[in-house]
Design a protein around this motif. Sequence first.
Motif, PDB file in Angstrom:
ATOM      1  N   ALA A 135      11.381  -0.331  -5.551  1.00 28.03           N
ATOM      2  CA  ALA A 135      11.161  -0.406  -7.000  1.00 28.03           C
ATOM      3  C   ALA A 135       9.968   0.441  -7.435  1.00 28.03           C
ATOM      4  CB  ALA A 135      10.951  -1.862  -7.416  1.00 28.03           C
ATOM      5  N   VAL A 136       8.839   0.260  -6.762  1.00 28.86           N
ATOM      6  CA  VAL A 136       7.639   0.996  -7.169  1.00 28.86           C
ATOM      7  C   VAL A 136       7.755   2.478  -6.820  1.00 28.86           C
ATOM      8  CG1 VAL A 136       6.124  -1.008  -7.114  1.00 28.86           C
ATOM      9  CG2 VAL A 136       6.446   0.343  -5.032  1.00 28.86           C
ATOM     10  N   SER A 137       8.449   2.797  -5.738  1.00 33.41           N
ATOM     11  CA  SER A 137       8.629   4.195  -5.347  1.00 33.41           C
ATOM     12  C   SER A 137       9.445   4.942  -6.394  1.00 33.41           C
ATOM     13  CB  SER A 137       9.331   4.273  -3.982  1.00 33.41           C
ATOM     14  OG  SER A 137       9.629   5.614  -3.654  1.00 33.41           O
ATOM     15  N   TYR A 166       9.856 -12.313 -18.834  1.00 30.23           N
ATOM     16  CA  TYR A 166       9.538 -10.903 -18.618  1.00 30.23           C
ATOM     17  C   TYR A 166       8.073 -10.654 -18.948  1.00 30.23           C
ATOM     18  CZ  TYR A 166      14.583 -10.497 -18.598  1.00 30.23           C
ATOM     19  OH  TYR A 166      15.912 -10.678 -18.295  1.00 30.23           O
ATOM     20  N   GLY A 167       7.411  -9.910 -18.079  1.00 29.09           N
ATOM     21  CA  GLY A 167       6.022  -9.559 -18.318  1.00 29.09           C
ATOM     22  C   GLY A 167       5.903  -8.229 -19.041  1.00 29.09           C
ATOM     23  N   LYS A 168       4.693  -7.842 -19.330  1.00 26.07           N
ATOM     24  CA  LYS A 168       4.438  -6.566 -20.000  1.00 26.07           C
ATOM     25  C   LYS A 168       4.811  -5.402 -19.068  1.00 26.07           C
ATOM     26  CE  LYS A 168       2.476  -8.199 -23.791  1.00 26.07           C
ATOM     27  NZ  LYS A 168       3.059  -7.987 -25.148  1.00 26.07           N
ATOM     28  N   PRO A 169       5.458  -4.380 -19.592  1.00 25.26           N
ATOM     29  CA  PRO A 169       5.782  -3.214 -18.764  1.00 25.26           C
ATOM     30  C   PRO A 169       4.517  -2.463 -18.364  1.00 25.26           C
ATOM     31  CG  PRO A 169       6.336  -2.792 -21.068  1.00 25.26           C
ATOM     32  CD  PRO A 169       5.944  -4.236 -20.972  1.00 25.26           C
ATOM     33  N   PHE A 170       4.539  -1.882 -17.187  1.00 22.12           N
ATOM     34  CA  PHE A 170       3.382  -1.114 -16.727  1.00 22.12           C
ATOM     35  C   PHE A 170       3.853   0.059 -15.880  1.00 22.12           C
ATOM     36  CE2 PHE A 170       4.179  -4.387 -13.539  1.00 22.12           C
ATOM     37  CZ  PHE A 170       4.093  -3.707 -12.335  1.00 22.12           C
ATOM     38  N   LYS A 171       2.981   1.062 -15.761  1.00 20.12           N
ATOM     39  CA  LYS A 171       3.274   2.232 -14.945  1.00 20.12           C
ATOM     40  C   LYS A 171       2.413   2.216 -13.689  1.00 20.12           C
ATOM     41  CE  LYS A 171       5.181   5.466 -18.327  1.00 20.12           C
ATOM     42  NZ  LYS A 171       5.179   6.867 -18.819  1.00 20.12           N
ATOM     43  N   VAL A 172       2.934   2.879 -12.655  1.00 17.38           N
ATOM     44  CA  VAL A 172       2.232   2.884 -11.362  1.00 17.38           C
ATOM     45  C   VAL A 172       1.915   4.301 -10.906  1.00 17.38           C
ATOM     46  CG1 VAL A 172       3.262   0.700 -10.674  1.00 17.38           C
ATOM     47  CG2 VAL A 172       4.437   2.826 -10.099  1.00 17.38           C
ATOM     48  N   SER A 173       1.963   5.231 -11.840  1.00 17.96           N
ATOM     49  CA  SER A 173       1.805   6.652 -11.499  1.00 17.96           C
ATOM     50  C   SER A 173       0.501   6.956 -10.780  1.00 17.96           C
ATOM     51  CB  SER A 173       1.900   7.500 -12.778  1.00 17.96           C
ATOM     52  OG  SER A 173       3.096   7.219 -13.470  1.00 17.96           O
ATOM     53  N   ASN A 174      -0.588   6.265 -11.132  1.00 20.12           N
ATOM     54  CA  ASN A 174      -1.903   6.560 -10.558  1.00 20.12           C
ATOM     55  C   ASN A 174      -2.305   5.595  -9.438  1.00 20.12           C
ATOM     56  OD1 ASN A 174      -2.304   8.720 -12.379  1.00 20.12           O
ATOM     57  ND2 ASN A 174      -2.939   7.283 -13.970  1.00 20.12           N
ATOM     58  N   MET A 175      -1.325   4.867  -8.900  1.00 21.34           N
ATOM     59  CA  MET A 175      -1.595   3.918  -7.822  1.00 21.34           C
ATOM     60  C   MET A 175      -0.990   4.411  -6.516  1.00 21.34           C
ATOM     61  SD  MET A 175      -0.624   0.288  -9.655  1.00 21.34           S
ATOM     62  CE  MET A 175      -1.073  -0.070 -11.351  1.00 21.34           C
ATOM     63  N   THR A 176      -1.490   3.880  -5.417  1.00 27.14           N
ATOM     64  CA  THR A 176      -0.790   4.077  -4.151  1.00 27.14           C
ATOM     65  C   THR A 176       0.414   3.140  -4.168  1.00 27.14           C
ATOM     66  OG1 THR A 176      -1.966   2.321  -2.977  1.00 27.14           O
ATOM     67  CG2 THR A 176      -2.995   4.525  -2.980  1.00 27.14           C
ATOM     68  N   GLU A 179      -0.725  -0.404  -3.563  1.00 24.80           N
ATOM     69  CA  GLU A 179      -1.344  -1.028  -4.735  1.00 24.80           C
ATOM     70  C   GLU A 179      -0.279  -1.408  -5.763  1.00 24.80           C
ATOM     71  OE1 GLU A 179      -5.661   1.333  -4.746  1.00 24.80           O
ATOM     72  OE2 GLU A 179      -3.938   2.141  -5.850  1.00 24.80           O
ATOM     73  N   ALA A 180       0.664  -0.493  -5.975  1.00 24.19           N
ATOM     74  CA  ALA A 180       1.723  -0.735  -6.954  1.00 24.19           C
ATOM     75  C   ALA A 180       2.587  -1.921  -6.547  1.00 24.19           C
ATOM     76  CB  ALA A 180       2.581   0.522  -7.098  1.00 24.19           C
ATOM     77  N   ASN A 181       2.926  -1.983  -5.272  1.00 23.69           N
ATOM     78  CA  ASN A 181       3.776  -3.071  -4.788  1.00 23.69           C
ATOM     79  C   ASN A 181       3.061  -4.420  -4.881  1.00 23.69           C
ATOM     80  OD1 ASN A 181       6.473  -3.282  -3.890  1.00 23.69           O
ATOM     81  ND2 ASN A 181       5.789  -3.789  -1.827  1.00 23.69           N
ATOM     82  N   GLN A 182       1.764  -4.407  -4.609  1.00 21.42           N
ATOM     83  CA  GLN A 182       0.985  -5.647  -4.709  1.00 21.42           C
ATOM     84  C   GLN A 182       0.893  -6.104  -6.162  1.00 21.42           C
ATOM     85  OE1 GLN A 182      -0.301  -7.461  -1.979  1.00 21.42           O
ATOM     86  NE2 GLN A 182      -0.418  -8.976  -3.626  1.00 21.42           N
TER      87      GLN A 182
END
Length: 203
Positions: A135-137, A166-176, A179-182
């Motif tokens: 998912a995060v990838s 449902y929670g707030k949408p977020f982006k993971v572009s600047n995470m490892t 970190e994103a998966n956690q």
Amino acid sequence: MNLNSKVPFLYKFGKLILGPIFKLYYHPTIIGKENIPKKGSIVIAGNHKHLYDQCLTIVATKRGIHYMAKKEYFDGKFAWFFKGTGCISVDRSKKDPEAKEKALEVLKDGGAIGIFPEGTRNKTKEFLLPFKFGAVSMAQKTDSYIVPFGITGDYKFRSKNLTIQYGKPFKVSNMTLEEANQKLYDEVSTLMSVNLLLNRGKK
């Protein structure tokens, strides 16, 4: 079928006919559906407890969701249904680059992917199984928003506790990816915990 072209007819037909029946029978509580963006690429991800989990999101948003589904569903007598509703077959016994590429194409075209990061239904006593990185990838590669959700309760007739939030949408572009998966794991876990507290208060 071109997954990117439009919402498949069978998906729309099934939602029109079966959606109201599902809501009437199970009486789910749906919280935070306004957090699902109306347009743009999104990965909707959360815990997996029952075969009908995907139905909760299907009835919560007008958007068409392409679900990642295990390959076995496409080998049985209902294969026509899964193919016709735009699901993407995933071989869970190995890395499946073809499935991932199809999902990435949907996201690059501004579509929505539904995925259960646990990888399988949680039939254990664990609150939440470890998350796989798919998912995060995919979200990171396509700069898509992730919309987390948490499901709790029972699939029973006129259920008193079946809840999806449902929670707030977020982006993971600047995470490892770690970190994103956690972050995704923590968001889903929190939503599930809040659901339990809300339903405890109804008793």
